[in-house]
Design an enzyme around this catalytic site. Structure first.
Site, short mmCIF file in Angstrom:
data_model
loop_
_atom_site.label_atom_id
_atom_site.label_comp_id
_atom_site.label_asym_id
_atom_site.label_seq_id
_atom_site.Cartn_x
_atom_site.Cartn_y
_atom_site.Cartn_z
CD GLU A 101 -8.72 -2.53 -1.33
OE1 GLU A 101 -9.19 -2.46 -0.17
OE2 GLU A 101 -7.97 -3.45 -1.72
CG ASP A 145 -1.76 -1.22 1.36
OD1 ASP A 145 -2.13 -1.80 0.33
OD2 ASP A 145 -2.06 -1.63 2.51
#
Length: 472
Positions: A209, A18
């Site tokens: 997302e 991420d």
């Protein structure tokens, strides 16, 4: 001597997915969640930070733990995980860390005087009446915050929208005032979720997302993970909170859509969810993303590739490579560990690491390590069964006449060496049963030039592959 840049760009025993890269004070700092080797869920560890000098994105320094999960007042018992964060420099010269815990729907904020010092809890994003964002009637749950500061206000981007879920409409943009907490403009939808995408241009690549925000010139770029998960898509607008248009895919962590070296629909790595952001360093832009290892969804590692922009602002999709951080091919001499594989597949095509639950089954090879989480054990490839291929891109080869490999395991067969995933064999390296790492050698000539290298196992049993060596 400056090291070569490789993917993954951090040590093989580090699991920071991420990744949100930011250039602060002539260094690039990467903020991400923190997976655990052999973990049972996402993001089990505390936030750490790594940084590198802007002129050498090959020399990464560990900055240590910058924030612990128990620092949040809602999580003093540590039962919740720290999901993907982002950081921005505030108007007061301090650095603000935005994150969401895994079992609540509010955005937490921490603050620090330096980019990678110890952050301290600061507060929760809230409406002017004190109600927390995510807790007011009609609010959608908050998730995966991304932030961009312009003048004295922050643009906050959040959201998680599973395919088919009509309760969530898409990625949200919220404007926050100079205190870094109080909402000035309420959330609006900027990228649609799958049930609300008809006629928008986002069909097939709707928001799932991981929003990330950057500005290039007068154009805002929102990077996000689509409902197919393995790809990082992007949308652009001349306004930070409206009129975003779908533009394409920047990177896929199993290289789908890429047809430069294989069919576009063939996955050449085991993909899964994806998350990352862009950064410009010395007039070169990069896309950060992550890959899945250990045959699980829960041990992810950061990678990045250089990207380019066409005149209309679009970004051609890039290949996943071993050599991306090097911005050019690696030296075609010496020993390379096999955890650097950018391609890993068998004769059974499989797109997702998690297609069989959270873990893959015994048919597939995996990048793994010995020891436990935190042990500085160099990674390798395990479970190379008949037909399994490990690929590495790219190397500048000159005068290569000999190839060595280091293997162990209950296996008897050979590794064939190729420069194309399905091209002719340049030679084979026989191996046999061994319980310890053993080196095998064959006289194999690699053509001069820039090449990918593929090692395919043919034989019985399953072999682990630790490294390969190229010699003149």
């Amino acid at each position: 001597m400056i090291k070569q840049g490789v993917n993954p760009y951090l040590p093989s025993w580090e699991y920071v997915p991420d990744g949100e890269p930011h250039l602060f004070q002539d260094r690039v700092y990467v903020y991400g969640s923190h997976d655990r080797f052999n973990g049972h869920a996402f993001c089990l560890n505390d936030y750490v930070c790594w940084s590198a000098p802007a002129d050498h994105l090959t020399d990464w320094r560990y900055e240590g733990v910058i924030y612990e999960k128990t620092n949040d007042p809602l999580n003093q018992d540590g039962q919740m995980c720290l999901y993907a964060p982002d950081v921005t420099l505030g108007p007061d010269g301090r650095y603000y860390l935005y994150y969401v815990l895994d079992k609540v729907s509010v955005v937490s904020v921490a603050v620090c005087d330096t980019p990678a010092g110890k952050y301290e809890f600061y507060g929760y994003v809230r409406y002017a009446d004190g109600t927390l964002l995510g807790e007011r009637g009609g609010d959608q749950p908050q998730f995966d915050p991304a932030v961009l500061l312009e003048e004295d206000q922050v643009y906050l981007y959040t959201g998680f929208c599973a395919k088919g879920d009509r309760t969530r409409k898409g990625a949200m943009a919220t404007v926050i005032g100079p205190d870094m907490l109080t909402i000035k403009e309420e959330p609006v939808i900027i990228v649609p979720s799958e049930p609300f995408s008809e006629g928008t241009g986002f069909e097939g690549h709707e928001f799932f997302e991981a929003p990330s925000i950057r500005k290039r010139g007068d154009m805002y770029y929102v990077v996000y993970s689509s409902v197919v998960m393995h790809e990082l898509c992007y949308a652009t607008s001349h306004h930070p909170t409206k009129d975003f248009t779908y533009r394409g895919v920047i990177v896929s962590n199993n290289d789908l859509h890429i047809d430069t070296y294989k069919p576009a629909d063939k996955p050449t790595y085991y993909g899964g969810n994806n998350h990352g952001g862009m950064v410009e360093v010395n007039e070169q832009w990069y896309i950060f993303y992550h890959r899945h290892t250990n045959g699980t969804s829960f041990s992810r590692q950061g990678c990045f590739e250089p990207i380019s922009f066409l005149e209309d602002g679009t970004i051609p999709q890039v290949e996943i490579t071993t050599s991306g951080p090097n911005c050019g091919p690696l030296i075609g001499q010496g020993e390379y560990p096999t955890y650097l594989a950018c391609n890993l597949f068998t004769n059974i095509d499989e797109q997702y690491t998690g297609s069989f639950g959270a873990w893959m089954d015994g048919r597939f090879p995996k990048i793994t390590q010995d020891g436990k989480d935190g042990d500085e054990e160099i990674g390798y490839i395990a479970n190379m069964q008949d037909s399994a291929v490990a690929g590495f891109k790219y190397f500048h080869c000159e005068g290569i006449k000999r190839v060595k490999i280091k293997t162990r395991g209950y296996a008897r067969g050979s590794f064939e060496v190729r420069t194309d995933w399905n091209g002719p064999s340049l030679g084979s390296i026989p191996i046999d049963f061994t319980n310890i790492w053993t080196t095998y050698t064959a006289e194999i000539a690699i053509p001069d030039g820039d090449h990918a290298l593929y090692f395919q196992y043919k034989g019985m049993g399953n072999a682990s592959l630790a490294s390969f060596t190229l010699e003149s």
